[in-house]
Motif scaffolding. Structure first.
Motif, PDB file in Angstrom:
ATOM      1  N   GLY A  75      37.798  29.453  35.264  1.00 19.23           N
ATOM      2  CA  GLY A  75      38.903  29.007  36.092  1.00 19.23           C
ATOM      3  C   GLY A  75      39.774  30.115  36.639  1.00 19.23           C
ATOM      4  O   GLY A  75      40.770  29.833  37.323  1.00 19.23           O
ATOM      5  N   GLU A  76      39.433  31.369  36.345  1.00 22.59           N
ATOM      6  CA  GLU A  76      40.231  32.473  36.865  1.00 22.59           C
ATOM      7  C   GLU A  76      40.082  32.580  38.386  1.00 22.59           C
ATOM      8  O   GLU A  76      38.996  32.313  38.932  1.00 22.59           O
ATOM      9  N   PRO A  77      41.136  32.956  39.100  1.00 21.84           N
ATOM     10  CA  PRO A  77      41.098  33.013  40.573  1.00 21.84           C
ATOM     11  C   PRO A  77      39.983  33.917  41.082  1.00 21.84           C
ATOM     12  O   PRO A  77      39.690  34.971  40.501  1.00 21.84           O
ATOM     13  N   GLY A  78      39.331  33.473  42.159  1.00 20.63           N
ATOM     14  CA  GLY A  78      38.307  34.282  42.803  1.00 20.63           C
ATOM     15  C   GLY A  78      36.944  34.187  42.173  1.00 20.63           C
ATOM     16  O   GLY A  78      36.056  34.981  42.512  1.00 20.63           O
ATOM     17  N   ARG A  79      36.756  33.252  41.263  1.00 24.91           N
ATOM     18  CA  ARG A  79      35.455  33.154  40.591  1.00 24.91           C
ATOM     19  C   ARG A  79      34.874  31.751  40.798  1.00 24.91           C
ATOM     20  O   ARG A  79      35.526  30.745  40.538  1.00 24.91           O
ATOM     21  N   GLU A  80      33.619  31.704  41.247  1.00 28.23           N
ATOM     22  CA  GLU A  80      32.880  30.453  41.378  1.00 28.23           C
ATOM     23  C   GLU A  80      31.781  30.427  40.334  1.00 28.23           C
ATOM     24  O   GLU A  80      31.017  31.385  40.198  1.00 28.23           O
ATOM     25  N   ASP A 139      31.769  36.382  41.960  1.00 30.16           N
ATOM     26  CA  ASP A 139      33.151  36.853  41.898  1.00 30.16           C
ATOM     27  C   ASP A 139      33.233  38.284  42.403  1.00 30.16           C
ATOM     28  O   ASP A 139      32.328  38.747  43.116  1.00 30.16           O
ATOM     29  N   GLU A 140      34.268  39.003  42.021  1.00 30.88           N
ATOM     30  CA  GLU A 140      34.486  40.355  42.517  1.00 30.88           C
ATOM     31  C   GLU A 140      33.350  41.305  42.167  1.00 30.88           C
ATOM     32  O   GLU A 140      33.145  42.327  42.843  1.00 30.88           O
ATOM     33  N   HIS A 141      32.606  41.012  41.104  1.00 31.02           N
ATOM     34  CA  HIS A 141      31.483  41.869  40.711  1.00 31.02           C
ATOM     35  C   HIS A 141      30.247  41.616  41.565  1.00 31.02           C
ATOM     36  O   HIS A 141      29.337  42.443  41.591  1.00 31.02           O
ATOM     37  N   GLY A 142      30.188  40.472  42.214  1.00 29.40           N
ATOM     38  CA  GLY A 142      29.011  40.099  42.993  1.00 29.40           C
ATOM     39  C   GLY A 142      28.416  38.797  42.475  1.00 29.40           C
ATOM     40  O   GLY A 142      29.101  37.967  41.867  1.00 29.40           O
TER      41      GLY A 142
END
Length: 497
Positions: A75-80, A139-142
């Motif tokens: 549920g952290e922002p920016g993560r699907e 997410d931000e990592h890819g």
């Protein structure tokens, strides 16, 4: 199938059908793509095979903490995150993420709704936890896959695997999940019973907070105050002690004959230490002291209660290379930092077995307090404590006589005495039982009878190795002769004569 039961025949048919499906998946000279492997491969793209799968193994009792962390992390922002369950045929071990990426050595798998196991995440609540699932993450990592492989019939561990990222990035994801597991640990602040599974793994179960009040702890005031000062006093003055450069880690040893109230005293302490994680180990669970101490350090402030340490102090049942539990305990106490707010409470009936090891490594146990046989005042208080729900009708003279006759007994003995007195009353008048001096006298006569020597020993009377008279103590008393109202200690003195 001649001789096979219906359930065995169905089981064989299911396994054989799975085998045929795997055989017929070979088509046109090439292997048809398994739907689970295809899902992972299509999500990661062509470059996934060149990246390492980074796995991390966790203790099985961490499964509920892992799920708690995954829920928060997802549920952290920016993560699907998309969760896909994996169905494995019967009698097959769970598939690994490496197998899904390479397509090698896979059983016939199917995508399914995630399989869940309901695990306690509190004394009166549960959490549905993934058993075998692939999480497709963006997410931000890819784009990458996190796979959870939980305990099953053919897999006793708990593993988290990550594919699709560089090693550094995968380690960062593992680290974040570890931070959340520690921060959201469901065991923090609770009473936890530590046990061992049949396979030797550590188990944790939520226990109840004891409701033992101070007035229910029948000890001399000076003894109880000393216990409280060392256990509760440090907790109450934690900040001031740290500011003065004093350590918080401490060890408390309660020793004395069986049945005198050591466990009762620890229950009182546990109930008073709100805000502490309280880990209780007894019996075989004492072999888990290393894991329990590590957990306590993560969840401090914490209390570790180890009951009857003498019973396994010299046990090497885990093989010739393992050390006795007592030395494992001392190592665990060494491993905690001085400013760690940890309390180790040990109870024993045989301080003589522990003293050499404890003396050889000073500072692990700071205070040793004897919980001795109850004196006359304590026996009177115990009669009132255990008799509060019993319809007692005893005069002051009756109470004094019982106190005199029970010289040398334990708290457990007095508790059993009142139970038997109640049974005597029910035998006389089941409709309106009243416990009188006659009932308590008959119950006491029965407990002091020579035929009850094993009962007395089980109640802790006459089996203290430091006080046994020659001939074995109360356990070997001859048939009673002489005065019918002889006290316990009078009967022991008859043996000495």
């Amino acid at each position: 199938m001649a001789g096979a039961s219906d359930s065995e025949a169905r089981e064989f048919a299911t396994a054989f059908r799975s085998f045929l499906e795997w055989v017929h998946s070979e088509q046109d000279g090439g292997r048809r793509r398994n739907e689970v492997a295809a899902l992972v491969s299509d999500f990661l793209g062509d470059g996934a095979s060149g990246l390492s799968v980074v796995a991390r193994s966790l203790a099985v009792f961490e499964q509920v903490n892992l799920q708690t962390a995954l829920n928060a992390w997802s549920g952290e922002p920016g993560r699907e995150v998309a969760v896909h369950g994996i169905s494995v045929p019967p009698h097959h071990s769970p598939v690994s993420l490496q197998q899904l990426i390479t397509g090698e050595g896979m059983p016939p798998l199917r995508l399914s709704a995630p399989a869940l196991v309901d695990l306690p995440n509190g004394p009166k609540s549960t959490l549905a936890c993934l058993r075998l699932a692939a999480l497709l993450v963006n997410d931000e990592h890819g784009r990458y896959v996190v796979m959870v492989i939980g305990p099953s019939e053919h897999h006793q561990g708990l593993v988290v695997e990550i594919a699709g990222l560089s090693v550094d990035a995968a380690q960062a994801v593992h680290a974040r999940l570890g931070e959340l597991r520690r921060a959201l640990n469901v065991y923090r602040g609770h009473v936890i019973d530590v046990g061992l599974s049949p396979m030797g793994g550590v188990t944790l179960d939520f226990g109840d907070v004891p409701a033992t009040a101070r007035e229910d702890v029948v000890l001399p005031e000076a003894v109880l105050a000393r216990v409280e000062r060392h256990a509760l006093g440090v907790a109450a003055h934690r900040d001031a002690l740290l500011e003065a450069g004093q350590h918080l880690k401490r060890g408390l040893l309660l020793y004395g004959p069986p049945g005198t109230g050591k466990t009762h005293t620890t229950r009182y302490l546990i109930g008073q230490m709100d805000g502490y994680t309280r880990l209780l180990l007894t019996g075989r669970a004492l072999h888990a002291i290393g894991s329990a101490a590590e957990l306590a350090r993560d969840l401090q402030p914490a209390v570790l209660v180890l009951e009857d340490v003498d019973l396994v102090a010299e046990d090497r049942s885990f093989g010739p290379g393992s050390s006795p539990v007592l030395f494992d305990l001392l190592d665990a106490m060494d491993g905690a930092a001085a400013d760690a707010d940890l309390l180790f409470v040990l109870t024993t009936n045989r301080a003589d077995l522990l003293e050499p090891a404890l003396a050889a490594r000073p500072g692990r146990v700071d205070v040793a307090i004897e919980i001795d046989l109850p004196d006359p005042d304590a026996r009177k208080r115990l009669l009132a404590l255990y008799g509060h729900s019993v319809p007692l009708q005893l005069s002051d003279a009756d109470t004094l006589e019982i106190v005199e006759r029970t010289d040398g007994v334990t708290a457990s003995f007095i508790k059993e005495l009142l139970r038997r007195a109640m049974l005597e009353s029910l035998h006389d008048d089941p409709s309106a039982p009243v416990v009188t001096a006659a009932h308590t006298s008959r119950a006491l006569d029965d407990l002091l009878d020579s035929g009850q020597r094993l009962t007395r020993s089980l109640l802790g009377v006459g089996n203290d190795p430091e006080t046994l008279p020659a001939g074995g103590g109360l356990g070997s008393l001859p048939p009673q002769r002489g005065p019918a109202r002889m006290s316990v200690n009078q009967r022991v003195r008859r043996i000495d004569r």
